[in-house]
Design a protein around this motif. Structure first.
Motif: not given
Length: 385
Positions: A74-76, A87-91, A93-96, A374-376
């Motif tokens: 994630g980023i802030e 939150p990448f893990e939510k938006l 999943p499986g990618r970071a 999610t787009t971001l």
């Protein structure tokens, strides 16, 4: 001398291309005007998309990255006195993303190429390209290298793109009315994730390179020079732009490097001419706000590797003919995202109250709408390969 692919530039694009070609049994020679020490030390990007990480691992050069890199989920976005996590893990999943310095990627690739007997030539002078239409060859330091194909991976200021005849390439560009002052400091990061801060004083970014090394960026005037920013001024401004939420304190330490980076967007089309294929910064530049430069170079190289493998396997030219079009689809998506992040977070005309209100409105939308967030996130971690 003769090789199948002559590669100009020993940055991530040129080195990765040489290594991927080696894995396909295709020979190459890499020419670099700088010293090995210089290319291994210069500090550049540090955010790797999921696809870039997967590419390096699959190529057998990701062991140290997996051990020492810092995965982020994630980023802030910080503005208006509050922080908002994406939150990448939510938006997605499986990618970071993984924070791992570009110079470390270069070190890993150089080590891999030399271990495999790769032909890397540093401090090469007077590189010139010839006969690009049919029987290309390179000259350098009084020597000649004949090759089937030339890959121009030598960056924005290299010799490859200018070798294309005038009028062939179409240029698209935009310059921004500010630059980034980059700071590398010997201090533990004050946050576990990247902070993108927007404020009336200008943009600031808190990043990191390791558990003991932090990377910061400040929006500065386009004519700024690093010498005008003594350490005390740097820390005062970083604190003013980042210490805007309750409970956050910026840790300070020894500054080991400062540099000013101009902000520009740049694309040339097509990314090929005759037997010359441009990759990475030789063909396109993005403002670093979206962390796309290195990742675009890796994407170009992956496309070019598949095209060259088909060509040397059975003489097929279909993928080579379509190289530019295939790359530009991703390039323009990254261009838009980088432009969008830049315009969203930076201060432009100080008198443009309307523009500032638009920025804040869109930031509110991104941080309150799952669809917008999610787009971001999808763009930031990179599209599926």
């Amino acid at each position: 001398m003769r090789t199948q692919v002559g590669i100009i530039g020993a940055g991530p694009a040129g080195l990765l291309l040489s290594h991927l070609l080696h894995l396909r049994g295709i020979s190459s020679v890499v020419l670099e005007r700088r010293s090995r020490d210089h290319v291994e030390r210069r500090v550049r990007a540090g955010v790797l998309e999921q696809g870039t990480v997967d590419t390096l691992v699959a190529a057998g050069v990701g062991e140290r990255m997996l051990r020492e890199g810092l995965p982020h989920h994630g980023i802030e976005l910080r503005y208006g006195g509050a922080g908002h996590r994406i939150p990448f893990e939510k938006l997605v999943p499986g990618r970071a993303i993984t924070v791992y310095g570009q110079q470390e990627v270069v070190k890993d690739l150089i080590a891999a190429r030399l271990e495999a007997g790769g032909d890397l030539r540093f401090e090469v002078e007077d590189v010139a390209l010839h006969a690009l239409e049919d029987r290309p060859y390179l000259t350098f330091g009084g020597e000649r290298l004949d090759c089937d194909v030339i890959a121009g991976c030598d960056g924005f200021h290299g010799v490859s793109r200018p070798a294309v005849p005038e009028g062939v390439l179409t240029t698209y560009e935009r310059e921004y009315p500010f630059a980034w002052l980059g700071i590398l400091a010997q201090v533990a990061p004050s946050s576990e994730e990247l902070i993108y801060a927007r404020g009336e004083r200008g943009f600031a970014l808190h990043s990191m390179r390791s558990p003991t090394l932090s990377r910061f960026y400040l929006q500065v005037p386009p004519d700024a020079v690093a010498e005008d920013w003594p350490d005390g001024r740097v820390w005062d401004e970083l604190k003013a732009r980042l210490e805007t939420v309750p409970g956050f304190t910026l840790a300070t330490g020894e500054i080991v490097e400062k540099s000013v980076t101009p902000m520009r967007s740049y694309v040339v089309e097509p990314m090929q001419y005759g037997r010359l294929y441009l990759a990475g910064d030789a063909a396109h530049i993005v403002p670093p706000t979206g962390a796309k430069g290195l990742n675009l170079a890796v994407a170009d190289v992956r496309v070019l590797t598949e095209a060259l493998a088909a060509y040397f396997r059975d003489g097929s030219t279909g993928l080579l003919d379509g190289y530019s079009a295939a790359c530009l689809k991703r390039v323009w998506r990254a261009q838009h995202f980088s432009w969008w992040m830049t315009t969203l977070l930076h201060t432009f005309d100080s008198d443009d109250a309307y523009g500032r209100r638009l920025q804040l409105s869109y930031l509110d939308y991104v941080t309150s709408s799952e669809a917008a967030a999610t787009t971001l996130a999808e763009n930031y971690v990179g599209y599926e390969w």
